[in-house]
Design an enzyme around this catalytic site. Structure first.
Site, PDB file in Angstrom:
ATOM      1  N   GLY A  15       0.826  -1.200   0.000  1.00  0.00           N
ATOM      2  CA  GLY A  15       0.000   0.000   0.000  1.00  0.00           C
ATOM      3  C   GLY A  15       0.858   1.247   0.000  1.00  0.00           C
ATOM      4  N   GLN A  56       2.984  10.049   1.090  1.00  0.00           N
ATOM      5  CA  GLN A  56       4.286   9.372   1.147  1.00  0.00           C
ATOM      6  C   GLN A  56       5.175   9.736  -0.038  1.00  0.00           C
ATOM      7  OE1 GLN A  56       2.484   5.263   1.999  1.00  0.00           O
ATOM      8  NE2 GLN A  56       4.425   5.181   3.100  1.00  0.00           N
ATOM      9  N   CYS A 100       5.877  -0.018   7.369  1.00  0.00           N
ATOM     10  CA  CYS A 100       5.550   1.106   6.501  1.00  0.00           C
ATOM     11  C   CYS A 100       6.771   1.454   5.664  1.00  0.00           C
ATOM     12  CB  CYS A 100       5.143   2.299   7.357  1.00  0.00           C
ATOM     13  SG  CYS A 100       4.740   3.773   6.402  1.00  0.00           S
ATOM     14  N   LEU A 101       6.555   1.719   4.385  1.00  0.00           N
ATOM     15  CA  LEU A 101       7.666   2.077   3.508  1.00  0.00           C
ATOM     16  C   LEU A 101       8.342   3.376   3.949  1.00  0.00           C
ATOM     17  CD1 LEU A 101       6.028   1.202   0.076  1.00  0.00           C
ATOM     18  CD2 LEU A 101       7.823  -0.082   1.249  1.00  0.00           C
ATOM     19  N   HIS A 134      -4.300   1.520   7.649  1.00  0.00           N
ATOM     20  CA  HIS A 134      -2.955   2.103   7.651  1.00  0.00           C
ATOM     21  C   HIS A 134      -2.837   3.248   6.640  1.00  0.00           C
ATOM     22  CE1 HIS A 134       1.592   1.589   7.820  1.00  0.00           C
ATOM     23  NE2 HIS A 134       1.438   2.299   6.714  1.00  0.00           N
ATOM     24  N   GLU A 135      -3.323   3.009   5.422  1.00  0.00           N
ATOM     25  CA  GLU A 135      -3.188   4.032   4.371  1.00  0.00           C
ATOM     26  C   GLU A 135      -4.094   5.226   4.635  1.00  0.00           C
ATOM     27  OE1 GLU A 135      -0.690   3.691   2.621  1.00  0.00           O
ATOM     28  OE2 GLU A 135      -0.370   1.566   2.944  1.00  0.00           O
ATOM     29  N   HIS A 181      -2.555   7.578   6.947  1.00  0.00           N
ATOM     30  CA  HIS A 181      -1.563   8.451   6.306  1.00  0.00           C
ATOM     31  C   HIS A 181      -2.197   9.769   5.844  1.00  0.00           C
ATOM     32  CE1 HIS A 181       2.308   6.425   6.049  1.00  0.00           C
ATOM     33  NE2 HIS A 181       1.768   5.315   5.609  1.00  0.00           N
TER      34      HIS A 181
END
Ligand code: NI
Length: 171
Positions: A46, A51, A95-96, A137-138, A141
């Site tokens: 995701g 991000q 998380c990236l 999660h997304e 963000h």
């Protein structure tokens, strides 16, 4: 399509409230195409627009719950909101934007989102397991929230090494 740079923790853009989309034109389409390429390259499940430094309400989630002979489905969610959730799952989350870290986070097991597609058409989608976790999660963000705020605890470096083989997916 082009790769975009994934911002990491400490960048102010990751803690901002993102604005909704009102226009569904080439600019958004280019962003989504770039995000897809960037997500594939980063081997994640995701990615949210902030991000990559775009403070707008758009996320990309890969639906991984499917038969083995089917291809991954890329869910583009514009202006998404969670309209229903049920159950509970507690597990590892990454998380990236926080490379090399992992935490234990409790999320709902089933999550239904309402969103618009890249052309502004509304739709609803229900995700389970990893997909439900990813939705939560997304969407966080988009409100400037990173998962450590939700985590019961972060894994230690030792635990990370133990889990290293299991953790192949980061959002
Ligand atoms: Ni993330």
């Amino acid at each position: 399509m082009a790769l975009r740079n994934i911002l990491t923790v400490g960048e102010p853009a990751l803690n901002k409230l993102c604005r909704p989309y009102t226009e569904f034109g080439p600019r958004l389409h280019e962003l989504l195409d770039d995000m897809r390429e960037t997500l594939i390259q980063a081997d994640g499940v995701g990615l949210a627009a902030p991000q990559v430094g775009v403070l707008r309400r758009a996320v990309l989630v890969i639906e991984t719950n499917h038969a083995e002979d089917e291809e991954d489905l890329f869910l583009e969610l514009i202006n998404p909101e969670i309209i229903a959730s049920e159950g509970e799952q507690t597990g590892e989350e990454g998380c990236l934007s926080l490379p090399g870290e992992c935490g234990i986070v409790t999320r709902p097991m089933v999550v239904t989102v309402r969103a618009q597609d890249r052309n502004g058409n509304p739709f609803e989608y229900t995700g389970e397991g990893l997909t439900a976790r990813c939705f939560c999660h997304e969407l966080d963000h988009l409100d400037g929230v990173l998962y450590p705020e939700r985590a019961e605890r972060m894994l230690t470096q030792e635990e990370m090494m133990e889990y290293a083989d299991e953790i192949g997916e980061e959002a």
